[in-house]
Design an enzyme around this catalytic site. Structure first.
Site, PDB file in Angstrom:
ATOM      1  N   HIS A  16       0.835  -1.198   0.000  1.00  0.00           N
ATOM      2  CA  HIS A  16       0.000   0.000   0.000  1.00  0.00           C
ATOM      3  C   HIS A  16       0.873   1.253   0.000  1.00  0.00           C
ATOM      4  O   HIS A  16       2.089   1.195   0.138  1.00  0.00           O
ATOM      5  CB  HIS A  16      -0.996   0.002   1.171  1.00  0.00           C
ATOM      6  CG  HIS A  16      -0.407   0.276   2.523  1.00  0.00           C
ATOM      7  ND1 HIS A  16      -1.174   0.524   3.634  1.00  0.00           N
ATOM      8  CD2 HIS A  16       0.884   0.340   2.951  1.00  0.00           C
ATOM      9  CE1 HIS A  16      -0.391   0.742   4.677  1.00  0.00           C
ATOM     10  NE2 HIS A  16       0.852   0.624   4.301  1.00  0.00           N
ATOM     11  N   CYS A  35       5.639   5.926   4.825  1.00  0.00           N
ATOM     12  CA  CYS A  35       4.455   5.196   4.340  1.00  0.00           C
ATOM     13  C   CYS A  35       3.852   5.857   3.109  1.00  0.00           C
ATOM     14  O   CYS A  35       2.989   5.283   2.463  1.00  0.00           O
ATOM     15  CB  CYS A  35       3.403   5.088   5.438  1.00  0.00           C
ATOM     16  SG  CYS A  35       3.888   3.919   6.709  1.00  0.00           S
ATOM     17  N   HIS A  41       4.938   0.040  -0.447  1.00  0.00           N
ATOM     18  CA  HIS A  41       5.710  -0.845   0.433  1.00  0.00           C
ATOM     19  C   HIS A  41       4.747  -1.895   0.948  1.00  0.00           C
ATOM     20  O   HIS A  41       3.522  -1.738   0.839  1.00  0.00           O
ATOM     21  CB  HIS A  41       6.344  -0.055   1.592  1.00  0.00           C
ATOM     22  CG  HIS A  41       5.325   0.548   2.506  1.00  0.00           C
ATOM     23  ND1 HIS A  41       4.709   1.750   2.238  1.00  0.00           N
ATOM     24  CD2 HIS A  41       4.774   0.108   3.654  1.00  0.00           C
ATOM     25  CE1 HIS A  41       3.842   2.018   3.190  1.00  0.00           C
ATOM     26  NE2 HIS A  41       3.849   1.030   4.069  1.00  0.00           N
ATOM     27  N   HIS A  43       3.325  -5.046   3.781  1.00  0.00           N
ATOM     28  CA  HIS A  43       3.181  -5.494   5.170  1.00  0.00           C
ATOM     29  C   HIS A  43       2.736  -6.946   5.190  1.00  0.00           C
ATOM     30  O   HIS A  43       2.041  -7.408   4.281  1.00  0.00           O
ATOM     31  CB  HIS A  43       2.125  -4.680   5.914  1.00  0.00           C
ATOM     32  CG  HIS A  43       2.513  -3.263   6.157  1.00  0.00           C
ATOM     33  ND1 HIS A  43       3.397  -2.896   7.142  1.00  0.00           N
ATOM     34  CD2 HIS A  43       2.144  -2.117   5.541  1.00  0.00           C
ATOM     35  CE1 HIS A  43       3.541  -1.585   7.134  1.00  0.00           C
ATOM     36  NE2 HIS A  43       2.802  -1.084   6.155  1.00  0.00           N
ATOM     37  N   HIS A  82      -1.400 -10.660  -1.564  1.00  0.00           N
ATOM     38  CA  HIS A  82      -0.473 -10.377  -2.669  1.00  0.00           C
ATOM     39  C   HIS A  82      -1.015  -9.337  -3.648  1.00  0.00           C
ATOM     40  O   HIS A  82      -0.696  -9.367  -4.836  1.00  0.00           O
ATOM     41  CB  HIS A  82      -0.059 -11.665  -3.401  1.00  0.00           C
ATOM     42  CG  HIS A  82       0.932 -12.467  -2.606  1.00  0.00           C
ATOM     43  ND1 HIS A  82       0.565 -13.192  -1.493  1.00  0.00           N
ATOM     44  CD2 HIS A  82       2.257 -12.638  -2.739  1.00  0.00           C
ATOM     45  CE1 HIS A  82       1.634 -13.775  -0.994  1.00  0.00           C
ATOM     46  NE2 HIS A  82       2.680 -13.459  -1.722  1.00  0.00           N
ATOM     47  N   GLU A 126      -0.708  -4.624  11.617  1.00  0.00           N
ATOM     48  CA  GLU A 126       0.039  -4.196  10.431  1.00  0.00           C
ATOM     49  C   GLU A 126       1.519  -4.536  10.609  1.00  0.00           C
ATOM     50  O   GLU A 126       2.221  -4.843   9.648  1.00  0.00           O
ATOM     51  CB  GLU A 126      -0.155  -2.700  10.199  1.00  0.00           C
ATOM     52  CG  GLU A 126       0.346  -2.248   8.841  1.00  0.00           C
ATOM     53  CD  GLU A 126      -0.073  -0.831   8.528  1.00  0.00           C
ATOM     54  OE1 GLU A 126      -0.962  -0.662   7.682  1.00  0.00           O
ATOM     55  OE2 GLU A 126       0.474   0.102   9.143  1.00  0.00           O
TER      56      GLU A 126
END
Ligand code: NI
Length: 137
Positions: A16, A35, A41, A43, A82, A126
């Protein structure tokens, strides 16, 4: 009848980016830090779904955990795992995919399938130390 909470854990990986289209890159960086990286990136999200209600006198169940497993798989894992949440998941086209907003989206997707006499709570990690929960209030 006694009330019991049953839990199911699940997992998904997703990418995200936290940002607002109507803000400059500088403001997004100031508010969301790394972020807001334009290249996204990822998680490793850990999900816990809790269902609370009275134990059914016939089955001894609050809610069939096998059914809950299938529901989480179809509504959450297949939809998010994914994926790039911003780009590939319709709910986040116009909604910032923070852990808060992801937990609300997951709650709403599951809520419609779970009988209204049962309480639902979604907990979303997260990172191992950052997590949120939402119970529809
Ligand atoms: Ni992030």
């Amino acid at each position: 009848m006694p009330k019991v909470t049953v839990h199911r854990k699940a997992h998904f990986n997703a990418a995200h980016r936290l940002y607002r289209k109507d803000w400059s890159d500088e403001k997004n960086l100031a508010v969301f830090g790394k972020c807001s990286n334009p290249n996204y990136h990822g998680h490793n999200y850990e999900l816990i779904v809790a269902v609370t209600g009275e134990v059914d006198s016939e089955t001894g169940y609050v809610y069939d955990l096998g059914k809950l497993k299938k529901l989480i798989f179809s509504e959450v894992e297949e939809a998010f795992d994914h994926k790039n949440l911003n780009v590939e998941v319709a709910e986040f086209k116009e909604l910032n995919p923070t852990a808060e907003n992801i937990s609300i989206v997951i709650y709403n997707k599951l809520r419609i399938h779970i009988p209204s006499n049962l309480e639902l709570e979604v907990t979303l990690y997260e990172t191992p130390r950052n997590f949120v929960n939402y119970k529809g209030e």
